[in-house]
Design a protein around this motif. Structure first.
Motif, short mmCIF file in Angstrom:
data_model
loop_
_atom_site.label_atom_id
_atom_site.label_comp_id
_atom_site.label_asym_id
_atom_site.label_seq_id
_atom_site.Cartn_x
_atom_site.Cartn_y
_atom_site.Cartn_z
N PHE A 269 -55.05 -14.70 -24.02
CA PHE A 269 -55.82 -14.82 -25.26
C PHE A 269 -55.01 -15.63 -26.25
O PHE A 269 -53.87 -15.25 -26.59
CB PHE A 269 -56.13 -13.44 -25.83
N ALA A 270 -55.59 -16.76 -26.71
CA ALA A 270 -54.87 -17.67 -27.62
C ALA A 270 -54.86 -17.08 -29.03
O ALA A 270 -55.77 -17.32 -29.84
CB ALA A 270 -55.53 -19.04 -27.59
N VAL A 271 -53.82 -16.31 -29.30
CA VAL A 271 -53.80 -15.51 -30.52
C VAL A 271 -53.69 -16.38 -31.78
O VAL A 271 -54.31 -16.07 -32.81
CB VAL A 271 -52.68 -14.45 -30.46
N ASN A 272 -52.94 -17.48 -31.72
CA ASN A 272 -52.86 -18.35 -32.90
C ASN A 272 -54.17 -19.08 -33.15
O ASN A 272 -54.54 -19.31 -34.31
CB ASN A 272 -51.71 -19.36 -32.74
N GLN A 273 -54.85 -19.41 -32.09
CA GLN A 273 -56.17 -20.03 -32.26
C GLN A 273 -57.13 -19.05 -32.94
O GLN A 273 -57.89 -19.42 -33.82
CB GLN A 273 -56.71 -20.45 -30.89
N GLN A 278 -59.90 -17.11 -37.90
CA GLN A 278 -60.13 -16.03 -38.85
C GLN A 278 -59.62 -16.35 -40.25
O GLN A 278 -59.77 -15.56 -41.18
CB GLN A 278 -59.46 -14.74 -38.36
N GLY A 279 -58.94 -17.48 -40.41
CA GLY A 279 -58.44 -17.89 -41.72
C GLY A 279 -57.06 -17.39 -42.05
O GLY A 279 -56.55 -17.64 -43.15
N TYR A 280 -56.40 -16.72 -41.13
CA TYR A 280 -55.03 -16.26 -41.38
C TYR A 280 -54.02 -17.40 -41.25
O TYR A 280 -52.98 -17.39 -41.88
CB TYR A 280 -54.64 -15.15 -40.39
N LEU A 281 -54.34 -18.34 -40.39
CA LEU A 281 -53.44 -19.47 -40.11
C LEU A 281 -54.15 -20.77 -40.46
O LEU A 281 -55.26 -21.01 -39.95
CB LEU A 281 -53.05 -19.44 -38.62
N ARG A 282 -53.54 -21.57 -41.32
CA ARG A 282 -54.13 -22.85 -41.71
C ARG A 282 -53.31 -23.97 -41.05
O ARG A 282 -52.07 -23.99 -41.17
CB ARG A 282 -54.09 -23.01 -43.23
N LEU A 283 -54.00 -24.88 -40.37
CA LEU A 283 -53.33 -25.99 -39.70
C LEU A 283 -53.52 -27.27 -40.49
O LEU A 283 -54.51 -27.45 -41.19
CB LEU A 283 -53.89 -26.15 -38.28
N ARG A 284 -52.60 -28.19 -40.30
CA ARG A 284 -52.70 -29.50 -40.96
C ARG A 284 -53.63 -30.44 -40.21
O ARG A 284 -54.04 -31.47 -40.74
CB ARG A 284 -51.31 -30.13 -41.08
N ALA A 285 -53.93 -30.10 -38.99
CA ALA A 285 -54.85 -30.90 -38.18
C ALA A 285 -56.09 -30.08 -37.88
O ALA A 285 -56.05 -28.84 -37.90
CB ALA A 285 -54.17 -31.31 -36.88
N SER A 286 -57.18 -30.74 -37.60
CA SER A 286 -58.38 -30.03 -37.21
C SER A 286 -58.15 -29.41 -35.84
O SER A 286 -57.75 -30.11 -34.90
CB SER A 286 -59.56 -31.01 -37.15
N PRO A 287 -58.42 -28.10 -35.68
CA PRO A 287 -58.17 -27.46 -34.37
C PRO A 287 -58.90 -28.17 -33.24
O PRO A 287 -58.40 -28.24 -32.13
CB PRO A 287 -58.71 -26.04 -34.59
N TRP A 303 -48.28 -24.28 -44.55
CA TRP A 303 -47.65 -23.00 -44.89
C TRP A 303 -48.14 -22.44 -46.22
O TRP A 303 -48.18 -21.23 -46.41
CB TRP A 303 -46.13 -23.15 -44.90
N GLU A 304 -48.49 -23.30 -47.15
CA GLU A 304 -48.91 -22.80 -48.47
C GLU A 304 -50.20 -22.00 -48.39
O GLU A 304 -50.50 -21.21 -49.28
CB GLU A 304 -49.10 -23.98 -49.43
N HIS A 305 -50.97 -22.19 -47.31
CA HIS A 305 -52.24 -21.48 -47.17
C HIS A 305 -52.27 -20.62 -45.91
O HIS A 305 -53.34 -20.26 -45.42
CB HIS A 305 -53.40 -22.47 -47.15
N THR A 306 -51.10 -20.30 -45.38
CA THR A 306 -51.03 -19.50 -44.15
C THR A 306 -50.55 -18.09 -44.46
O THR A 306 -49.55 -17.89 -45.15
CB THR A 306 -50.08 -20.18 -43.12
N VAL A 307 -51.27 -17.12 -43.91
CA VAL A 307 -50.94 -15.71 -44.10
C VAL A 307 -50.10 -15.18 -42.94
O VAL A 307 -49.17 -14.41 -43.14
CB VAL A 307 -52.25 -14.88 -44.22
N VAL A 340 -50.80 -6.56 -44.08
CA VAL A 340 -50.46 -6.09 -42.73
C VAL A 340 -51.55 -5.16 -42.20
O VAL A 340 -51.97 -5.26 -41.04
CB VAL A 340 -49.09 -5.36 -42.74
N GLU A 341 -52.01 -4.26 -43.05
CA GLU A 341 -53.00 -3.29 -42.59
C GLU A 341 -54.34 -3.96 -42.27
O GLU A 341 -55.02 -3.59 -41.31
CB GLU A 341 -53.18 -2.18 -43.62
N GLN A 342 -54.73 -4.93 -43.09
CA GLN A 342 -55.98 -5.64 -42.81
C GLN A 342 -55.87 -6.44 -41.51
O GLN A 342 -56.78 -6.43 -40.67
CB GLN A 342 -56.34 -6.58 -43.97
N LEU A 343 -54.73 -7.10 -41.34
CA LEU A 343 -54.53 -7.88 -40.12
C LEU A 343 -54.50 -6.97 -38.91
O LEU A 343 -55.07 -7.29 -37.86
CB LEU A 343 -53.23 -8.68 -40.23
N ARG A 344 -53.86 -5.84 -39.04
CA ARG A 344 -53.83 -4.87 -37.92
C ARG A 344 -55.24 -4.47 -37.52
O ARG A 344 -55.60 -4.45 -36.34
CB ARG A 344 -53.01 -3.64 -38.33
N ARG A 345 -56.07 -4.13 -38.52
CA ARG A 345 -57.44 -3.72 -38.22
C ARG A 345 -58.20 -4.85 -37.51
O ARG A 345 -58.94 -4.62 -36.56
CB ARG A 345 -58.16 -3.29 -39.50
#
Length: 453
Positions: A269-273, A278-287, A303-307, A340-345
């Motif tokens: 399972f591609a967890v970073n994808q 889900q908006g937790y990770l923001r990339l500089r390129a279009s996925p 990084w400025e917009h990555t959780v 952390v708790e929201q991400l865990r859920r």
């Protein structure tokens, strides 16, 4: 007079194989021996991974106390990582305690024991050793003696995530043979009261050939050659051990143990994808523009917009981009707990490719360890009770992958391994003994070794 004990460590050996006969006919002598042994099902540690599981067994400490959470660790505040080695283990191992009591110990292949440290006896390091050109024995002069007497340096590890299966099989047998020659020489020529030998070839064979061996594997395939590799490896271990055991003193206590079990990998399972979707990770390129298998490099992240971001592996280590801790942190410390708790859920709500329920667990290190030392992740994620392997790469058409993104891999780790004690003098009664926690093994071994006849 102290007891003499030989421990045969079979990395990733599950009860199905050793206790229940799913060995393809490979284990004959060992199964007969263990029929007269006390047999436990060993519950591994969090996480059930070779590094740190063996040291959890031999120190009696949790990975949190050891500060070791896997083979590689993230450098605090950086994106890079370092490889864990023996210098990270600050708690005394079983062989250290034996030495303090005047007993001589032989240690061979226990992860992670590189670089070699002094012991009262002798030590040969493990698969984390960079290569035979590095010091790998204690005492240092033992290296030359071993190479002269046992046909050269040991093969520390092989490339096993490969489609060249014929080569992988040849390398596996060669690695096993090199270890067995050295262990036999040491066990029969040196003085020891406690000998611990961990064989990593078992784990490598399971990862490379499990789909050809396990009929319950979702991609099981009968193959005239590859389906025989795992039973052949078992047979070579079994015959070698029978020869060795018959030459050891008759009163030697034999222990057979694994650090965790093994089972079929259902997929990755591609967890970073998923984090990006889900908006937790923001990339500089279009996925959608990324090639399948693109690594999550530091430059690729906004990084400025990555959780949060994560690593792949048998479990996923998830990191919060915390301001003040990370060099480009975005999450204010006052929001850390709820983040952390929201991400865990959200992680625990991930479902399978067909919408089926998964048994996901996202744990904070402080929830599972009495102490949390070293460089832990913020969350430890197990997908569908380890049936699915997290993948850290990006650019896939779907986050659900049939294969490991690191190369061909048939198996994932499981929680339950084996631990069996055969005592020829009968002071350890045979039979099924239930479950033993990996952290409790050391205490039991101490009772056996330090009891006097």
């Amino acid at each position: 007079m102290p007891r003499r004990l030989f421990l045969l460590g079979l990395d990733s050996m599950p009860p199905r194989v050793l206790y229940e006969g799913m060995d393809g006919g490979g284990f004959s002598y060992l199964r007969q021996l263990l029929g007269d042994a006390r047999r436990y099902r060993l519950r591994s540690c969090h996480p059930p991974i070779t590094v740190p599981a063996w040291m959890a067994m031999f120190t009696g400490r949790t990975p949190g106390e050891l500060g070791v959470y896997g083979f590689r660790h993230r450098r605090p505040g950086e994106y890079g990582y370092y490889i864990v080695d023996g210098t990270r283990i600050r708690h005394p191992a079983l062989w250290d305690l034996a030495g303090r009591r005047g007993l001589r110990a032989g240690v061979y292949g226990v992860p992670p024991t590189y670089p070699p440290r002094p012991v009262h006896g002798f030590l040969v390091t493990d698969f984390t050793t960079p290569g035979p050109e590095k010091p790998y024995t204690f005492p240092p002069w033992l290296r030359r003696e071993l190479e002269q007497a046992a046909g050269g340096p040991p093969v520390f590890d092989i490339v096993y995530r490969s489609g060249e299966k014929d080569r992988v099989a040849r390398d596996l047998y060669a690695m096993l043979e090199s270890h067995q020659r050295q262990v036999e020489y040491l066990a029969l020529r040196k003085r020891w009261d406690l000998f611990i030998y961990v064989e990593i070839a078992v784990d490598r064979a399971h990862h490379a050939f499990w789909r050809y061996f396990d009929p319950e594997h979702p991609r099981h395939e009968e193959h005239p050659v590859y389906s025989r590799v795992i039973p052949e490896l078992y047979r070579r271990i079994d015959r070698w051990f029978e020869r060795l055991h018959r030459r050891l003193p008759r009163d030697t206590v034999v222990v057979v143990a694994s650090d965790h079990g093994i089972k079929a990998m259902r997929g990755a399972f591609a967890v970073n994808q998923w984090l990006a979707e889900q908006g937790y990770l923001r990339l500089r390129a279009s996925p959608g523009e990324l090639k399948p298998g693109t690594e999550l490099s530091e430059d690729l992240v906004d990084w400025e917009h990555t959780v949060a971001w994560a690593w792949g592996g048998y479990y996923s280590r998830v990191f919060i981009n915390l301001r003040g801790r990370e060099k480009r942190g975005a999450v204010e410390p006052k929001y850390y707990e709820e983040t952390v708790e929201q991400l865990r859920r959200d992680l625990e709500r991930i479902r399978g490719p067909g919408g089926e329920h998964w048994r996901n667990t996202a744990l904070r290190p402080e929830e599972v360890y009495p102490e949390v030392n070293g460089d832990p992740p913020d969350l430890m994620l197990y997908l569908d009770d380890l049936n699915w392997r997290p993948a850290g790469t990006l650019g896939w058409p779907s986050p659900y992958l049939e294969e490991n993104d690191r190369g061909p891999d048939d198996a994932v780790h499981d929680w339950i391994g084996v631990f069996a004690v055969y005592d020829p003098e009968g002071t350890v009664s045979p039979g099924e003994a239930g479950v033993i926690d990996i952290h409790g093994v050391r205490g039991l071994l101490e009772e056996i070794i330090f009891s006097r006849r």
